[in-house]
Design an enzyme around this catalytic site. Structure first.
Site, mmCIF file in Angstrom:
data_model
loop_
_atom_site.group_PDB
_atom_site.id
_atom_site.type_symbol
_atom_site.label_atom_id
_atom_site.label_comp_id
_atom_site.label_asym_id
_atom_site.label_seq_id
_atom_site.Cartn_x
_atom_site.Cartn_y
_atom_site.Cartn_z
ATOM 1 N N GLU A 98 40.468 32.143 47.552
ATOM 2 C CA GLU A 98 41.779 32.738 48.323
ATOM 3 C C GLU A 98 41.241 32.661 49.812
ATOM 4 O O GLU A 98 41.969 32.420 50.629
ATOM 5 C CB GLU A 98 42.144 33.976 47.647
ATOM 6 N N ASP B 15 39.861 43.325 38.707
ATOM 7 C CA ASP B 15 40.593 44.783 38.700
ATOM 8 C C ASP B 15 39.217 45.746 38.426
ATOM 9 O O ASP B 15 39.824 46.919 38.834
ATOM 10 C CB ASP B 15 41.446 44.280 37.391
ATOM 11 N N GLY C 116 48.061 42.845 33.930
ATOM 12 C CA GLY C 116 48.730 42.978 35.402
ATOM 13 C C GLY C 116 47.665 43.758 36.082
ATOM 14 O O GLY C 116 47.094 44.843 35.666
ATOM 15 N N ARG D 241 44.082 26.138 14.846
ATOM 16 C CA ARG D 241 44.287 27.452 13.910
ATOM 17 C C ARG D 241 43.454 28.506 14.921
ATOM 18 O O ARG D 241 42.185 28.239 15.110
ATOM 19 C CB ARG D 241 43.426 27.410 12.728
#
Length: 324
Positions: free
Chosen positions: A197, A263, A39, A29
């Site tokens: 990365e 971002d 994005g 729940r």
């Protein structure tokens, strides 16, 4: 100020919620969800607007989810240039486990692209690129987009003297790092990646700041990008320039959610460059915005008040690079 265009090929309707405890095989729940336009490029545009700047957001969207995304973007009052995607816009989910405080993120792949759509988006990007400005490619690339798309985009916008800022990952990042990008007007202004990365591309641990600096500096001198940033999480970010390497450590803050920190960094960094500030100052402002982003809940980004408050606590220092 130079104009800014952001590009989001694989946007999402970001939904976030919380549940008492994540357990397999049970109905969990959840709280009423909150929704945000998601994005990389969209978030960069949102951050630029939050910090008092302006950008245009080229966004590929389609289907009912695309209509929902369009409504969310209108609520943000962004300057949006829509592009018809080849399928339905995806969704992503962030769920916080209240028992542990951990956050779980579920990200769907997005629609499959083909050669026709690829040619169309390159043409539209070239037409929309601001003359002498910046084009930000941020976020994941959808299935079907070739790994060398960032280089194709850089070439497409070069006639308008626009420079590319790339915050990419995976095969596209590896391809860009493997192929020098010295083309007309050196259009790749900035390449950013996180520590994981960078470690994958470098093929070695990059345990110390100096290791990250050596890796980033090698990419600069190879001609991949004029500036390279490696984000090291709580250890801040390393910046390599043709004139040397720098590090900026974030201030100590309570981490509420890490979503949007990268971002927020790219948005603040890009806005600083667009205002003509030097890369070291852009690094400082990006670090402040990134630190501000982790103070906010779920998929929320940085606030201007927090970024301004944290900026004096962010200090840039020269860094010696270790080469492999």
């Amino acid at each position: 100020m130079h104009d800014i265009l952001t590009i989001t090929l694989n946007p999402a309707v970001d939904m976030s919620t919380a549940t008492d405890c994540l357990k397999p095989g049970q109905k969990l729940r959840c709280d009423a969800p909150s929704s945000d336009p998601g994005g990389g490029g969209i978030n960069v545009s949102r951050v630029i607007a939050t910090l008092g700047g302006h950008s245009r957001a080229l966004v590929a969207m389609g289907g009912l989810a695309g209509q929902a995304l369009k409504t969310l973007l209108e609520q943000e009052d962004l300057d949006v240039l829509p592009f018809h995607a080849p399928g339905d816009t995806r969704a992503s989910f962030a769920v916080r486990d209240r028992a542990t405080g951990q956050q779980y993120r579920f990200v769907l792949p997005g629609p499959q692209w083909g050669e026709t759509r690829l040619a169309d988006i390159l043409r539209l990007s070239a037409e929309a690129a601001p003359i002498g400005g910046y084009v930000v490619l941020s976020g994941s690339l959808p299935p079907g987009i070739p790994d060398d798309f960032p280089l194709q985009l850089a070439r497409a916008i070069a006639p308008r003297r626009a420079e590319l800022i790339a915050d990419i990952s995976g095969a596209a990042l590896a391809t860009l790092c493997a192929r020098p990008a010295k083309i007309a007007a050196d259009p790749i202004a900035l390449l950013r990646m996180n520590r994981s990365e960078a470690r994958s591309v470098a093929g070695r641990p990059l345990a110390k700041r100096e290791d990250s600096a050596g890796f980033a500096s090698a990419l600069v001198h190879k001609g991949v990008a004029r500036l390279v940033v490696v984000a090291r999480g709580a250890d801040g970010s390393v910046l390599a320039t043709p004139d040397g390497c720098f590090h900026c450590a974030p201030p100590e803050v309570e981490v509420v959610s890490k979503i949007g920190a990268g971002d927020s960094f790219v948005g603040a960094f890009t806005l600083a460059l667009a205002h003509g500030l030097p890369p070291q100052e852009a690094l400082r402002r990006g670090t402040a915005a990134s630190s501000a982003a982790v103070l906010t809940e779920a998929t929320e980004l940085c606030t201007r008040a927090d970024a301004d408050r944290l900026l004096p606590l962010c200090r840039v220092e020269p860094l010696m690079a270790h080469t492999a």
